[in-house]
Motif scaffolding. Structure first.
Motif, mmCIF file in Angstrom:
data_model
loop_
_atom_site.group_PDB
_atom_site.id
_atom_site.type_symbol
_atom_site.label_atom_id
_atom_site.label_comp_id
_atom_site.label_asym_id
_atom_site.label_seq_id
_atom_site.Cartn_x
_atom_site.Cartn_y
_atom_site.Cartn_z
ATOM 1 N N ARG A 77 0.828 -1.220 0.000
ATOM 2 C CA ARG A 77 0.000 0.000 0.000
ATOM 3 C C ARG A 77 0.854 1.258 0.000
ATOM 4 O O ARG A 77 0.492 2.264 -0.610
ATOM 5 N N ILE A 78 1.998 1.224 0.687
ATOM 6 C CA ILE A 78 2.901 2.370 0.667
ATOM 7 C C ILE A 78 3.365 2.664 -0.759
ATOM 8 O O ILE A 78 3.474 3.823 -1.181
ATOM 9 N N HIS A 79 3.618 1.597 -1.526
ATOM 10 C CA HIS A 79 4.039 1.769 -2.921
ATOM 11 C C HIS A 79 2.835 1.845 -3.876
ATOM 12 O O HIS A 79 3.030 1.765 -5.089
ATOM 13 N N ARG A 80 1.642 2.001 -3.321
ATOM 14 C CA ARG A 80 0.414 2.171 -4.087
ATOM 15 C C ARG A 80 0.142 0.993 -5.019
ATOM 16 O O ARG A 80 -0.305 1.151 -6.155
ATOM 17 N N VAL A 81 0.429 -0.184 -4.526
ATOM 18 C CA VAL A 81 0.109 -1.419 -5.240
ATOM 19 C C VAL A 81 -1.163 -1.976 -4.634
ATOM 20 O O VAL A 81 -1.223 -2.244 -3.424
ATOM 21 N N ASP A 82 -2.187 -2.134 -5.456
ATOM 22 C CA ASP A 82 -3.482 -2.598 -4.963
ATOM 23 C C ASP A 82 -3.364 -4.041 -4.484
ATOM 24 O O ASP A 82 -2.895 -4.929 -5.225
ATOM 25 N N THR A 83 -3.769 -4.295 -3.267
ATOM 26 C CA THR A 83 -3.659 -5.631 -2.694
ATOM 27 C C THR A 83 -4.770 -5.853 -1.688
ATOM 28 O O THR A 83 -5.375 -4.903 -1.171
ATOM 29 N N SER A 84 -5.040 -7.119 -1.412
ATOM 30 C CA SER A 84 -6.108 -7.477 -0.469
ATOM 31 C C SER A 84 -5.546 -7.622 0.934
ATOM 32 O O SER A 84 -4.328 -7.746 1.137
ATOM 33 N N LEU A 85 -6.431 -7.620 1.908
ATOM 34 C CA LEU A 85 -6.062 -7.997 3.262
ATOM 35 C C LEU A 85 -5.722 -9.489 3.294
ATOM 36 O O LEU A 85 -6.082 -10.238 2.379
ATOM 37 N N PRO A 86 -5.036 -9.964 4.339
ATOM 38 C CA PRO A 86 -4.666 -11.385 4.383
ATOM 39 C C PRO A 86 -5.886 -12.302 4.452
ATOM 40 O O PRO A 86 -6.856 -12.020 5.139
ATOM 41 N N TYR A 87 -5.800 -13.400 3.719
ATOM 42 C CA TYR A 87 -6.758 -14.505 3.810
ATOM 43 C C TYR A 87 -6.070 -15.641 4.561
ATOM 44 O O TYR A 87 -5.077 -16.203 4.078
ATOM 45 N N PHE A 88 -6.572 -15.994 5.734
ATOM 46 C CA PHE A 88 -6.055 -17.163 6.439
ATOM 47 C C PHE A 88 -6.666 -18.417 5.825
ATOM 48 O O PHE A 88 -7.808 -18.401 5.360
ATOM 49 N N ILE A 89 -5.894 -19.507 5.831
ATOM 50 C CA ILE A 89 -6.333 -20.753 5.203
ATOM 51 C C ILE A 89 -6.445 -21.830 6.280
ATOM 52 O O ILE A 89 -5.434 -22.403 6.703
ATOM 53 N N PRO A 90 -7.665 -22.131 6.755
ATOM 54 C CA PRO A 90 -7.814 -23.192 7.761
ATOM 55 C C PRO A 90 -7.624 -24.567 7.136
ATOM 56 O O PRO A 90 -7.945 -24.783 5.963
ATOM 57 N N LEU A 91 -7.081 -25.484 7.909
ATOM 58 C CA LEU A 91 -6.865 -26.861 7.456
ATOM 59 C C LEU A 91 -7.289 -27.809 8.569
ATOM 60 O O LEU A 91 -6.490 -28.122 9.452
ATOM 61 N N PRO A 92 -8.548 -28.253 8.562
ATOM 62 C CA PRO A 92 -9.038 -29.095 9.655
ATOM 63 C C PRO A 92 -8.254 -30.400 9.768
ATOM 64 O O PRO A 92 -7.912 -31.023 8.763
ATOM 65 N N VAL A 93 -7.943 -30.785 10.997
ATOM 66 C CA VAL A 93 -7.377 -32.080 11.385
ATOM 67 C C VAL A 93 -5.915 -32.244 10.975
ATOM 68 O O VAL A 93 -5.082 -32.688 11.762
ATOM 69 N N LEU A 94 -5.550 -31.873 9.754
ATOM 70 C CA LEU A 94 -4.209 -32.152 9.248
ATOM 71 C C LEU A 94 -3.192 -31.111 9.719
ATOM 72 O O LEU A 94 -3.523 -29.946 9.893
ATOM 73 N N GLY A 95 -1.942 -31.566 9.888
ATOM 74 C CA GLY A 95 -0.837 -30.657 10.189
ATOM 75 C C GLY A 95 -1.078 -29.822 11.431
ATOM 76 O O GLY A 95 -1.579 -30.304 12.448
ATOM 77 N N VAL A 96 -0.733 -28.533 11.335
ATOM 78 C CA VAL A 96 -0.926 -27.626 12.464
ATOM 79 C C VAL A 96 -2.241 -26.859 12.358
ATOM 80 O O VAL A 96 -2.472 -25.920 13.103
ATOM 81 N N GLY A 97 -3.090 -27.257 11.427
ATOM 82 C CA GLY A 97 -4.415 -26.649 11.340
ATOM 83 C C GLY A 97 -4.522 -25.482 10.380
ATOM 84 O O GLY A 97 -5.588 -24.861 10.283
ATOM 85 N N THR A 98 -3.463 -25.190 9.636
ATOM 86 C CA THR A 98 -3.527 -24.075 8.687
ATOM 87 C C THR A 98 -2.469 -24.256 7.605
ATOM 88 O O THR A 98 -1.416 -24.863 7.836
#
Length: 331
Positions: A77-98
Protein backbone atom coordinates in the motif's frame (compact mmCIF):
# COMPACT_ATOMS: atom_id res chain seq x y z
CA UNK A 1 -13.18 8.42 -25.88
CA UNK A 2 -11.74 7.49 -22.50
CA UNK A 3 -13.12 4.41 -20.84
CA UNK A 4 -13.18 4.47 -17.06
CA UNK A 5 -11.54 1.41 -15.47
CA UNK A 6 -13.85 -1.13 -13.92
CA UNK A 7 -14.53 -0.43 -10.28
CA UNK A 8 -12.91 -2.76 -7.75
CA UNK A 9 -15.25 -4.97 -5.81
CA UNK A 10 -15.91 -3.68 -2.30
CA UNK A 11 -13.77 -5.43 0.34
CA UNK A 12 -15.59 -8.27 2.05
CA UNK A 13 -14.19 -7.89 5.54
CA UNK A 14 -16.46 -10.60 6.88
CA UNK A 15 -14.68 -13.18 4.69
CA UNK A 16 -11.28 -12.29 6.18
CA UNK A 17 -12.72 -12.37 9.73
CA UNK A 18 -14.52 -15.67 9.17
CA UNK A 19 -11.40 -17.36 7.79
CA UNK A 20 -9.37 -16.01 10.72
CA UNK A 21 -11.85 -17.40 13.28
CA UNK A 22 -12.02 -20.76 11.48
CA UNK A 23 -8.22 -20.93 11.51
CA UNK A 24 -8.19 -20.23 15.25
CA UNK A 25 -10.48 -23.25 15.68
CA UNK A 26 -8.48 -25.56 13.41
CA UNK A 27 -5.10 -24.66 14.92
CA UNK A 28 -6.58 -24.98 18.43
CA UNK A 29 -7.87 -28.50 17.73
CA UNK A 30 -4.71 -29.52 15.86
CA UNK A 31 -2.58 -28.67 18.89
CA UNK A 32 -4.76 -30.89 21.06
CA UNK A 33 -4.67 -33.75 18.54
CA UNK A 34 -0.94 -33.77 17.79
CA UNK A 35 0.81 -32.18 20.76
CA UNK A 36 -1.41 -32.76 23.81
CA UNK A 37 -3.65 -35.82 23.66
CA UNK A 38 -2.27 -39.16 24.68
CA UNK A 39 -3.30 -41.96 22.36
CA UNK A 40 -6.01 -43.24 22.43
CA UNK A 41 -7.67 -39.82 22.47
CA UNK A 42 -9.94 -38.93 25.37
CA UNK A 43 -12.09 -35.84 25.72
CA UNK A 44 -11.44 -35.99 29.46
CA UNK A 45 -7.98 -34.59 28.69
CA UNK A 46 -9.43 -31.27 27.51
CA UNK A 47 -8.97 -29.48 30.81
CA UNK A 48 -8.89 -25.72 31.29
CA UNK A 49 -5.09 -25.88 31.29
CA UNK A 50 -5.06 -27.87 28.04
CA UNK A 51 -7.42 -25.38 26.41
CA UNK A 52 -5.22 -22.49 27.56
CA UNK A 53 -2.11 -24.13 26.10
CA UNK A 54 -3.89 -24.84 22.81
CA UNK A 55 -5.16 -21.26 22.59
CA UNK A 56 -1.69 -19.85 23.31
CA UNK A 57 -0.31 -22.01 20.47
CA UNK A 58 -3.07 -20.95 18.08
CA UNK A 59 -2.87 -17.22 18.74
CA UNK A 60 0.95 -17.19 18.68
CA UNK A 61 1.05 -19.00 15.35
CA UNK A 62 -1.57 -16.76 13.79
CA UNK A 63 0.18 -13.65 15.14
CA UNK A 64 3.36 -14.69 13.31
CA UNK A 65 1.59 -15.65 10.08
CA UNK A 66 -0.67 -12.60 10.17
CA UNK A 67 2.22 -10.21 10.80
CA UNK A 68 4.12 -11.78 7.90
CA UNK A 69 1.27 -11.08 5.48
CA UNK A 70 0.53 -7.64 6.93
CA UNK A 71 4.17 -6.74 6.28
CA UNK A 72 3.58 -7.43 2.59
CA UNK A 73 0.24 -5.60 2.71
CA UNK A 74 1.52 -2.42 4.36
CA UNK A 75 4.54 -2.04 2.06
CA UNK A 76 2.39 -2.78 -1.00
CA UNK A 77 0.00 0.00 0.00
CA UNK A 78 2.90 2.37 0.67
CA UNK A 79 4.04 1.77 -2.92
CA UNK A 80 0.41 2.17 -4.09
CA UNK A 81 0.11 -1.42 -5.24
CA UNK A 82 -3.48 -2.60 -4.96
CA UNK A 83 -3.66 -5.63 -2.69
CA UNK A 84 -6.11 -7.48 -0.47
CA UNK A 85 -6.06 -8.00 3.26
CA UNK A 86 -4.67 -11.39 4.38
CA UNK A 87 -6.76 -14.51 3.81
CA UNK A 88 -6.05 -17.16 6.44
CA UNK A 89 -6.33 -20.75 5.20
CA UNK A 90 -7.81 -23.19 7.76
CA UNK A 91 -6.86 -26.86 7.46
CA UNK A 92 -9.04 -29.10 9.66
CA UNK A 93 -7.38 -32.08 11.39
CA UNK A 94 -4.21 -32.15 9.25
CA UNK A 95 -0.84 -30.66 10.19
CA UNK A 96 -0.93 -27.63 12.46
CA UNK A 97 -4.42 -26.65 11.34
CA UNK A 98 -3.53 -24.07 8.69
CA UNK A 99 -1.80 -23.65 5.35
CA UNK A 100 -0.78 -20.14 6.41
CA UNK A 101 -2.14 -16.90 5.03
CA UNK A 102 -1.99 -15.16 1.66
CA UNK A 103 -2.68 -11.76 0.18
CA UNK A 104 -3.78 -11.06 -3.36
CA UNK A 105 -1.69 -8.46 -5.25
CA UNK A 106 -3.79 -7.05 -8.09
CA UNK A 107 -1.24 -4.67 -9.68
CA UNK A 108 2.18 -4.98 -11.25
CA UNK A 109 5.09 -3.99 -8.99
CA UNK A 110 6.37 -0.54 -10.10
CA UNK A 111 10.14 -1.05 -9.76
CA UNK A 112 12.81 -3.25 -8.19
CA UNK A 113 13.10 -1.15 -5.02
CA UNK A 114 9.39 -1.67 -4.37
CA UNK A 115 9.83 -5.37 -5.13
CA UNK A 116 12.48 -5.66 -2.40
CA UNK A 117 10.38 -3.68 0.08
CA UNK A 118 7.25 -5.77 -0.49
CA UNK A 119 9.08 -9.10 -0.69
CA UNK A 120 11.29 -8.59 2.37
CA UNK A 121 8.65 -6.98 4.61
CA UNK A 122 6.77 -10.24 5.17
CA UNK A 123 9.52 -12.55 6.46
CA UNK A 124 11.27 -9.78 8.40
CA UNK A 125 8.02 -8.69 10.08
CA UNK A 126 7.22 -12.31 10.90
CA UNK A 127 10.64 -12.75 12.51
CA UNK A 128 10.16 -9.59 14.59
CA UNK A 129 7.15 -11.33 16.17
CA UNK A 130 8.50 -14.91 16.16
CA UNK A 131 11.80 -14.19 17.93
CA UNK A 132 10.35 -12.66 21.15
CA UNK A 133 7.63 -15.36 21.19
CA UNK A 134 10.31 -18.04 20.98
CA UNK A 135 12.47 -16.44 23.64
CA UNK A 136 9.52 -16.07 26.04
CA UNK A 137 8.38 -19.62 25.39
CA UNK A 138 11.87 -21.08 25.86
CA UNK A 139 12.25 -19.12 29.10
CA UNK A 140 9.07 -20.84 30.33
CA UNK A 141 10.10 -24.31 29.13
CA UNK A 142 11.62 -27.15 31.14
CA UNK A 143 14.96 -28.91 30.70
CA UNK A 144 14.47 -32.70 30.94
CA UNK A 145 16.51 -35.88 30.54
CA UNK A 146 16.49 -37.13 26.96
CA UNK A 147 18.60 -39.69 25.10
CA UNK A 148 20.70 -38.39 22.23
CA UNK A 149 19.30 -39.31 18.81
CA UNK A 150 22.19 -39.77 16.34
CA UNK A 151 21.98 -38.28 12.86
CA UNK A 152 22.81 -40.52 9.91
CA UNK A 153 23.73 -39.92 6.30
CA UNK A 154 21.91 -40.88 4.19
CA UNK A 155 19.00 -40.08 6.50
CA UNK A 156 16.63 -42.80 7.69
CA UNK A 157 13.71 -40.98 6.04
CA UNK A 158 15.48 -40.19 2.74
CA UNK A 159 14.46 -41.62 -0.62
CA UNK A 160 17.79 -43.44 -0.63
CA UNK A 161 16.88 -45.24 2.61
CA UNK A 162 13.37 -46.04 1.40
CA UNK A 163 14.75 -47.38 -1.88
CA UNK A 164 17.24 -49.54 0.02
CA UNK A 165 14.41 -51.00 2.10
CA UNK A 166 12.32 -51.74 -1.00
CA UNK A 167 15.33 -53.40 -2.65
CA UNK A 168 15.95 -55.54 0.44
CA UNK A 169 12.27 -56.55 0.52
CA UNK A 170 12.30 -57.53 -3.18
CA UNK A 171 15.49 -59.54 -2.77
CA UNK A 172 14.04 -61.32 0.26
CA UNK A 173 11.00 -62.33 -1.81
CA UNK A 174 13.12 -63.46 -4.76
CA UNK A 175 15.52 -65.52 -2.64
CA UNK A 176 12.78 -66.76 -0.27
CA UNK A 177 14.81 -65.59 2.72
CA UNK A 178 13.17 -66.16 6.13
CA UNK A 179 11.43 -63.03 7.41
CA UNK A 180 13.20 -61.03 10.06
CA UNK A 181 11.48 -60.83 13.47
CA UNK A 182 9.19 -57.81 13.88
CA UNK A 183 10.76 -55.17 16.16
CA UNK A 184 8.93 -54.14 19.30
CA UNK A 185 8.07 -50.43 19.38
CA UNK A 186 7.25 -48.54 22.56
CA UNK A 187 6.22 -45.31 20.85
CA UNK A 188 7.02 -42.63 18.29
CA UNK A 189 8.75 -39.39 19.23
CA UNK A 190 8.63 -36.26 17.06
CA UNK A 191 11.88 -34.30 17.03
CA UNK A 192 11.90 -30.74 15.74
CA UNK A 193 14.92 -29.64 13.72
CA UNK A 194 17.24 -27.03 15.21
CA UNK A 195 18.14 -24.04 13.06
CA UNK A 196 21.02 -21.73 13.99
CA UNK A 197 18.49 -19.14 15.16
CA UNK A 198 16.66 -21.70 17.31
CA UNK A 199 19.92 -22.92 18.84
CA UNK A 200 20.98 -19.36 19.63
CA UNK A 201 17.67 -18.47 21.27
CA UNK A 202 17.70 -21.70 23.31
CA UNK A 203 21.20 -20.96 24.59
CA UNK A 204 20.25 -17.35 25.35
CA UNK A 205 17.09 -18.35 27.26
CA UNK A 206 18.29 -21.52 29.03
CA UNK A 207 22.06 -21.53 28.80
CA UNK A 208 24.11 -24.39 27.33
CA UNK A 209 22.31 -27.74 27.64
CA UNK A 210 24.34 -30.54 29.29
CA UNK A 211 24.80 -33.84 27.49
CA UNK A 212 21.69 -36.03 27.68
CA UNK A 213 19.34 -33.08 28.23
CA UNK A 214 16.63 -31.62 26.03
CA UNK A 215 13.89 -29.02 26.34
CA UNK A 216 10.23 -29.82 27.04
CA UNK A 217 8.90 -26.76 25.28
CA UNK A 218 6.03 -24.42 26.02
CA UNK A 219 3.25 -24.46 23.33
CA UNK A 220 4.23 -21.04 21.98
CA UNK A 221 7.70 -22.43 21.16
CA UNK A 222 6.07 -24.90 18.77
CA UNK A 223 4.18 -22.00 17.18
CA UNK A 224 7.40 -19.98 16.89
CA UNK A 225 9.23 -22.96 15.41
CA UNK A 226 6.62 -23.28 12.67
CA UNK A 227 6.96 -19.53 12.13
CA UNK A 228 10.69 -20.04 11.44
CA UNK A 229 9.85 -22.90 9.06
CA UNK A 230 7.41 -20.68 7.13
CA UNK A 231 10.10 -17.99 6.93
CA UNK A 232 12.60 -20.53 5.60
CA UNK A 233 10.23 -21.79 2.91
CA UNK A 234 9.27 -18.28 1.79
CA UNK A 235 12.83 -16.95 1.65
CA UNK A 236 14.03 -19.62 -0.78
CA UNK A 237 15.07 -17.73 -3.94
CA UNK A 238 12.62 -19.38 -6.31
CA UNK A 239 9.98 -17.95 -8.64
CA UNK A 240 7.54 -15.63 -6.90
CA UNK A 241 8.33 -16.69 -3.36
CA UNK A 242 9.54 -13.84 -1.16
CA UNK A 243 13.13 -14.91 -1.76
CA UNK A 244 12.39 -15.11 -5.49
CA UNK A 245 11.29 -11.46 -5.46
CA UNK A 246 14.60 -10.48 -3.89
CA UNK A 247 16.63 -12.61 -6.31
CA UNK A 248 14.85 -11.04 -9.29
CA UNK A 249 15.39 -7.54 -7.90
CA UNK A 250 19.13 -8.27 -7.65
CA UNK A 251 19.73 -10.38 -10.75
CA UNK A 252 16.84 -9.71 -13.12
CA UNK A 253 16.22 -12.43 -15.71
CA UNK A 254 19.25 -14.40 -14.48
CA UNK A 255 17.47 -15.07 -11.15
CA UNK A 256 15.89 -18.25 -12.55
CA UNK A 257 19.34 -19.93 -12.42
CA UNK A 258 19.46 -19.29 -8.67
CA UNK A 259 16.01 -20.88 -8.36
CA UNK A 260 17.14 -23.94 -10.31
CA UNK A 261 20.21 -24.25 -8.08
CA UNK A 262 17.91 -24.12 -5.03
CA UNK A 263 15.79 -26.85 -6.61
CA UNK A 264 18.94 -28.97 -6.99
CA UNK A 265 19.65 -28.49 -3.27
CA UNK A 266 16.09 -29.58 -2.44
CA UNK A 267 16.51 -32.64 -4.68
CA UNK A 268 19.72 -33.58 -2.85
CA UNK A 269 17.98 -33.19 0.53
CA UNK A 270 15.06 -35.32 -0.71
CA UNK A 271 17.31 -38.11 -1.94
CA UNK A 272 19.82 -38.27 0.90
CA UNK A 273 18.46 -36.45 3.98
CA UNK A 274 14.65 -36.59 4.26
CA UNK A 275 12.00 -37.29 1.64
CA UNK A 276 9.73 -34.65 3.19
CA UNK A 277 11.55 -32.00 1.13
CA UNK A 278 10.15 -33.69 -1.98
CA UNK A 279 6.76 -32.07 -1.48
CA UNK A 280 8.22 -28.54 -1.35
CA UNK A 281 10.41 -29.36 -4.36
CA UNK A 282 7.28 -30.39 -6.28
CA UNK A 283 5.35 -27.27 -5.21
CA UNK A 284 8.15 -24.84 -6.05
CA UNK A 285 9.22 -26.39 -9.36
CA UNK A 286 5.79 -27.26 -10.76
CA UNK A 287 3.41 -24.75 -9.14
CA UNK A 288 5.54 -21.71 -8.23
CA UNK A 289 7.99 -22.19 -11.11
CA UNK A 290 11.25 -20.34 -11.73
CA UNK A 291 10.07 -17.34 -13.74
CA UNK A 292 9.19 -13.89 -12.45
CA UNK A 293 7.21 -11.06 -14.11
CA UNK A 294 9.09 -7.90 -15.04
CA UNK A 295 8.51 -4.73 -13.01
CA UNK A 296 6.94 -1.69 -14.70
CA UNK A 297 10.13 0.42 -14.49
CA UNK A 298 13.00 -2.05 -14.99
CA UNK A 299 15.62 0.66 -15.57
CA UNK A 300 15.33 2.21 -12.10
CA UNK A 301 18.48 1.12 -10.22
CA UNK A 302 18.36 -0.84 -7.00
CA UNK A 303 19.34 1.40 -4.09
CA UNK A 304 22.20 0.44 -1.71
CA UNK A 305 19.70 0.23 1.18
CA UNK A 306 17.68 -2.39 -0.70
CA UNK A 307 20.85 -4.39 -1.32
CA UNK A 308 21.50 -4.40 2.43
CA UNK A 309 17.91 -5.56 2.98
CA UNK A 310 18.54 -8.46 0.58
CA UNK A 311 21.70 -9.34 2.54
CA UNK A 312 19.71 -9.26 5.79
CA UNK A 313 17.14 -11.63 4.29
CA UNK A 314 19.95 -13.96 3.21
CA UNK A 315 21.16 -14.04 6.82
CA UNK A 316 17.58 -14.79 7.92
CA UNK A 317 17.42 -17.66 5.42
CA UNK A 318 20.67 -19.12 6.78
CA UNK A 319 19.52 -18.61 10.38
CA UNK A 320 16.22 -20.44 9.78
CA UNK A 321 17.69 -23.26 7.66
CA UNK A 322 17.33 -26.81 8.97
CA UNK A 323 18.17 -29.86 6.82
CA UNK A 324 15.66 -32.07 8.67
CA UNK A 325 12.69 -30.05 9.89
CA UNK A 326 10.84 -32.95 11.53
CA UNK A 327 11.94 -36.47 12.46
CA UNK A 328 9.85 -39.39 13.63
CA UNK A 329 11.98 -41.52 15.97
CA UNK A 330 10.66 -44.94 16.97
CA UNK A 331 11.66 -46.09 20.43
Amino acid sequence: MDIAPAARAAPRYWVHLLLFLLTVVTTFTSYLLYFHFQRPYSLDEVTAEAAQRALSFSLSLLAILGTHEMGHYVLARIHRVDTSLPYFIPLPVLGVGTLGAVIRIRDRIPHRNALVDIGAAGPLAGLVVAIPILYWGLSHSTVVDAPQVPSRFPGDASLWAYGREVFAWVMAKVTHAPPEPEPVFNGVQTIFGDSLLMQGLTRLALGPLPEGKDVLVHPVVIAGWFGLLVTLLNLMPMGQLDGGHLAFALLGRHAHWVGRAMAAVLLFLTLFVTASWGLWLLVTSKVVGFGHPEVLEPLEPLSPTRKWICALCMLALIGCAMPVPLRQVVS
